[in-house]
Design a protein around this motif. Structure first.
Motif, mmCIF file in Angstrom:
data_model
loop_
_atom_site.group_PDB
_atom_site.id
_atom_site.type_symbol
_atom_site.label_atom_id
_atom_site.label_comp_id
_atom_site.label_asym_id
_atom_site.label_seq_id
_atom_site.Cartn_x
_atom_site.Cartn_y
_atom_site.Cartn_z
ATOM 1 N N LEU A 95 -2.724 9.751 -3.696
ATOM 2 C CA LEU A 95 -3.698 8.870 -3.051
ATOM 3 C C LEU A 95 -3.027 7.611 -2.515
ATOM 4 N N LEU A 96 -2.200 6.982 -3.326
ATOM 5 C CA LEU A 96 -1.583 5.716 -2.923
ATOM 6 C C LEU A 96 -0.656 5.905 -1.727
ATOM 7 N N HIS A 97 0.123 6.967 -1.730
ATOM 8 C CA HIS A 97 1.028 7.207 -0.602
ATOM 9 C C HIS A 97 0.243 7.567 0.654
ATOM 10 N N GLU A 98 -0.887 8.234 0.473
ATOM 11 C CA GLU A 98 -1.729 8.563 1.626
ATOM 12 C C GLU A 98 -2.291 7.288 2.240
ATOM 13 N N ILE A 99 -2.704 6.344 1.392
ATOM 14 C CA ILE A 99 -3.209 5.062 1.882
ATOM 15 C C ILE A 99 -2.103 4.305 2.608
ATOM 16 N N ALA A 100 -0.880 4.332 2.046
ATOM 17 C CA ALA A 100 0.227 3.589 2.644
ATOM 18 C C ALA A 100 0.586 4.087 4.036
ATOM 19 N N THR A 101 0.323 5.371 4.305
ATOM 20 C CA THR A 101 0.624 5.906 5.644
ATOM 21 C C THR A 101 -0.331 5.363 6.707
ATOM 22 N N LEU A 102 -1.436 4.739 6.265
ATOM 23 C CA LEU A 102 -2.450 4.260 7.200
ATOM 24 C C LEU A 102 -2.213 2.822 7.650
ATOM 25 N N SER A 103 -1.223 2.141 7.029
ATOM 26 C CA SER A 103 -0.927 0.760 7.425
ATOM 27 C C SER A 103 0.544 0.463 7.183
ATOM 28 N N ASP A 104 1.202 -0.099 8.173
ATOM 29 C CA ASP A 104 2.620 -0.430 8.007
ATOM 30 C C ASP A 104 2.809 -1.709 7.192
#
Length: 529
Positions: free
Chosen positions: A39-48
């Protein structure tokens, strides 16, 4: 893990982040850690601007993660996977840490900054609890504003060992510095009132400066909100004094019968009510509990903090609360096995045995919901048959782990001194005393009006409801009432809204007629002089 539509929406929200955000995850090899990691890595892909750092920190719960600015101490942590109702709390924490402004008055922000002390909060929640996010979001934003405040949100269903050890049987439950701080829904202002010992006195001093309102509405539920809107639209000075804006609606999960709104949830509906009221010139005085009504030519309402508000007319809309069964053991084991919100507290009883008291719609709906979580549900109804809608009864009787007992009068909630271990009832058909061993009791027997503070001032029915006529008028001239607190039948949101509008229009009509009378009397006095 996130659906495509949700990812698209989240990406749009995260574009509001203006500074770097660092998520530090404490993980192990458990399946839940793997799930959180994804989940956390998926969220991180949405914002640089979002970075995820993984570490095995034995000082922290696993799985858990903190949210903060790189290189700075952080006061926000989630223990578990904040989906369900807590997904909004996660998103807000990311946005606010990333520079998005918090929606608090400047005075409240300064009050948070000025708190003198170190506060370690632990908030136990369930992901299905609609009351928990307000507490979580309040403490998170306080941790952002004041670096001496730290807050961790703990999923009680995931960390059941802690729940058992601390004997937590209701959510939200908040610990501060290792001691129980509070239970139930609460916001920033309520928390501040408990932490800041001078807050009440300062609030009272400010309230005493208020002038005389044309209409003062006591209560912030659907009836009070409608009354405020209709009064404000008439151009008259309008005030609302409410203990919590939204009232009983805040404790409602699904709303599917409010005309023109196909489906919503209680907290969302309450937020919409407040936003609508705030779009008008209304003086909202929240976190204020009324203690006495003092009728007169100018009516007065005395608040719990000692302040007195004055108004030419009053609309009473204080609503109702869950009715208690009033048997031995109920108060002793409240929040220790006795509960009133199955949506909030149900997950804490996973795999256990529970009872539901009440065979109306709310009781049967509670039994249906709980049946998917617990090992066994016993539903007790005082009457000879259930009172719920037929469609609900059919669903209930199709569930194999539900037992329905009618003609059952609850006589006692039993326990071991710390938590519930059973329930005693009388079989009304035979007169026999019986006992059921279980771990939880959910009370669903209707509502009781919030009118204790009005005894001796306005006429009340034998059920404690405010007696009103067709115009919403009470027995006291210039005092009106609306909503679940009155004798108007059928306690429904849509009815409360209509009654609130009617009471407000009646108050306006009273003001006009009373003003005309005063003018005539003044002219007559001047003529004689």
């Amino acid at each position: 893990m996130l659906e495509a539509n949700l990812k698209t929406q989240l990406k749009a929200y995260l574009e509001k982040i203006s500074r770097p955000v660092e998520i530090v995850a404490s993980l192990d090899n458990s399946p839940k850690s793997v799930e959180l990691q994804g989940l956390l890595h998926e969220i991180a892909t949405l914002s640089d601007r979002i970075a995820v750092i993984e570490k095995r920190d034995d000082a922290q719960r696993k799985p858990s993660f903190s949210i903060g600015e790189p290189g700075k101490p952080t006061g926000i942590r989630f223990a578990g996977i904040p989906m369900g109702h807590e997904f909004t709390s996660l998103v807000l924490a990311l946005l606010q840490t990333g520079g998005h402004p918090v929606k608090l008055d400047d005075a409240v922000i300064e009050q948070i900054r000025a708190l003198d002390g170190d506060y370690e909060f632990e908030t136990y929640i369930s992901l299905s609890c609609q009351n928990c996010p307000e507490v979580v979001q309040a403490l998170n934003v306080m941790a952002l504003i004041n670096p001496r405040i730290r807050q961790v949100t703990i999923d009680g269903a995931l960390f059941q060992d802690e729940v058992e050890q601390r004997q937590i049987m209701a959510v939200p439950t908040v610990y501060m510095n290792g001691e129980v701080f509070g239970q139930g829904r609460t916001g920033v202002k309520e928390i501040l009132a408990k932490l800041d010992s001078n807050a009440g006195a300062r609030a009272a001093k400010e309230l005493e400066k208020k002038g005389v309102f044309d209409v003062l509405i006591v209560g912030g539920g659907p009836a009070g909100a409608a009354a405020a809107i209709y009064s404000a639209r008439k151009g008259i000075s309008t005030g609302v004094a409410a203990e919590r804006f939204g009232g009983q609606v805040l404790d409602t999960l699904a709303i599917e019968n409010f005309v023109s709104v196909k489906e919503t949830e209680g907290p969302q509906f309450a937020t919409a009510l407040e936003q609508h009221v705030k779009s008008y010139d209304v003086d909202i005085m929240d976190v204020q509990r009324a203690e006495a009504l003092l009728p007169g030519k100018i009516h007065e309402v005395r608040l719990a903090n000692g302040a007195v508000l004055k108004a030419k007319t009053i609309v009473l809309a204080t609503g109702a609360r869950w009715r208690e069964i009033n048997v031995p053991g109920e108060k002793q084991y409240r929040n220790h096995g006795v509960a009133y919100c199955p949506h909030c507290d149900g997950p804490l009883f996973k795999g256990k045995r529970v009872a539901v008291i009440g065979g109306g719609n709310s009781g049967v709906e509670a039994a249906i919901d709980l049946a998917g979580l617990v090992s066994a549900v016993t539903l007790l109804e005082f009457g000879t048959e259930l009172r719920a809608d037929a469609v609900l009864q059919r669903k209930l009787r199709s569930l194999k782990n539900v037992t329905v007992i009618t003609q059952a009068q609850t006589t006692k909630v039993t326990g071991d001194g710390k938590k519930v271990n059973g329930l005693s009832y009388k079989d009304l058909s035979s007169g026999e005393a019986k006992h059921v061993e279980l771990e939880g009791v959910f009370v669903q027997i209707g509502l009781v009006p919030n009118t204790e503070w009005l005894k001796g001032t306005v006429e009340l029915s034998r059920h404690g409801e405010i007696v009103v006529d067709a115009r919403g008028a009470t027995s006291v001239p210039g005092v009106f009432a609306a909503g679940d607190v009155t004798t108007v039948p059928f306690k429904q949101i849509v009815i409360a809204v209509g009654e609130g509008a009617k009471a407000s229009l009646s108050a306006f009509d009273y003001l006009i007629r009373n003003s005309e009378t005063e003018t005539v009397e003044t002219e007559a006095e001047e003529a004689v002089a």
